[in-house]
Write a protein that holds these residues in place. Structure first.
Motif: not given
Length: 381
Positions: A168-191
């Motif tokens: 389920g959580q992987k879908t956040a990456a889908f949304e980001i790519v679809e909105e930007l039209g590309r993957a970002p260069d860097f994705h930063c997250l709290p861990v």
């Protein structure tokens, strides 16, 4: 007039990319589809020019990214006949599990660390009808007990060791790519538990699978059918950067931390359950782990609210605190596209927000002149 199709949650939206069938009963609260906000003012304060975005997961139904995984975990639990779910939690998981269990008509048991949970999160779990067990210990003690009790009682674990959570959580990456039209260069997250950085990498990797560039219907990687054969295949993946609180930073210490401590309660975890997976993400993406002090985390939380109008909980701001530092140092190069995940809403932990706020509260009589005078005295240029 053109009407929008009603959004009904991430499982329906990405059904062809998730492990559900046509007959699966979907347990959803309309999660996902959260805003990707381009920051306008904070980049002006940085030494280097970048495109800086925040993925505001605090606008999920229970106020955190946990809802993305919980809709899948509870959906599959119900499909398998479960009558109860269980989790250990620093707060957000308990709130999400309680909500989705209520939606499904099953029982949620949540183990929380005694005295170590923000009140906003505890209130959610209580109102949503969870059976709450306060453990005299920390999250790691609760997680150990959850795994032990699941062997003895008919309950389904919905922490991130449940593989459907990551789906389920992987879908956040889908949304980001679809909105930007590309993957970002860097994705930063709290861990904290490290499930989210792992899930994002799964999402980005599925979009950029080795055969995806050809978009062939014979892609063995996708079991014979490529769901990304749309003519606009994304072939790159971001460097994944995980930031921890200094008092709770096992990835920086290279070993588990027995007594983690930080104001960022959502990542106050010393024994991450996705330890091995996160190290794999670190290696495959070419990213890194780093740590932020509580002072840096709180400063970033305040900056986001005051400069951008985005109110997130302390743990969320860890991603922005770390990204700002790495942008200024040049570790994240100039002109990069950077996305920071904000994992939870600021109202999850109002006490911490109020303690560090210096916004004036001015007492006045209910008279025009006094109100007018107070306004004029506090006008900013």
């Amino acid at each position: 007039m053109t009407f929008r199709t009603r959004y009904t949650g991430l499982i329906e939206n990405y059904r062809d990319r998730l492990p559900v069938s046509d007959d699966t009963r979907i347990i959803s609260l309309g999660e996902g589809n959260t805003p990707l906000i381009k920051l306008n003012n904070i980049p002006d304060l940085l030494d280097k020019k970048v495109d800086l975005y925040v993925k505001y997961e605090g606008l999920n139904p229970t106020g955190s990214f946990k809802d993305r995984g919980m809709t899948m975990a509870v959906t599959k639990a119900v499909e398998d006949g479960a009558k109860a779910i269980i989790c250990a939690s620093t707060g957000n998981t308990s709130a999400s599990a309680a909500a989705y269990a209520a939606r499904a008509g099953i029982t949620a048991f949540v183990l929380i660390p005694d005295g170590k949970i923000a009140q906003g999160k505890l209130a959610q779990a209580m109102m949503e009808g969870a059976v709450i067990l306060q453990v005299k210990g920390n999250f790691d003690d609760g997680m150990r007990l959850v795994k032990e009790v699941a062997k003895e009682a008919p309950v389904t674990i919905v922490n991130s060791i449940n593989p459907y959570r990551l789906q389920g959580q992987k879908t956040a990456a889908f949304e980001i790519v679809e909105e930007l039209g590309r993957a970002p260069d860097f994705h930063c997250l709290p861990v904290g538990n490290a499930g989210n950085i792992t899930a994002h990498w799964i999402g980005y990797s599925e979009y950029a699978c080795e055969k995806g560039a050809q978009a062939t219907a014979a892609c063995a990687h996708c079991n014979g059918v490529c769901p990304y054969a749309t003519g606009s295949i994304v072939t790159t993946r971001p460097k994944m950067v995980g930031y921890q609180a200094s008092g709770s930073a096992p990835f920086l210490r290279g070993e588990m931390v027995d007594d983690p401590e930080t104001v960022a309660t959502a990542i106050r975890i010393g024994h991450p359950q996705s330890w091995d997976h996160a190290w794999k993400v670190h290696k495959e993406s070419g990213g890194w782990f780093d740590e932020c002090s509580d002072e840096e985390i709180l400063a970033a939380q305040k900056l986001l609210a005051e400069k951008e109008g985005v109110f997130c909980e302390p743990a969320s701001a860890t991603s922005v605190a770390g990204a700002m530092r790495d942008i200024n140092s040049g570790k994240i190069p100039e002109n990069s596209c950077v996305v920071c995940t904000l994992t939870g809403h600021g109202l999850k932990d109002p006490d911490t927000a109020i303690k560090q706020s210096n916004a004036p509260v001015i007492a006045v009589d209910a008279k025009l002149e006094q109100v007018k005078s107070a306004i004029l005295e506090n006008m900013t240029d």
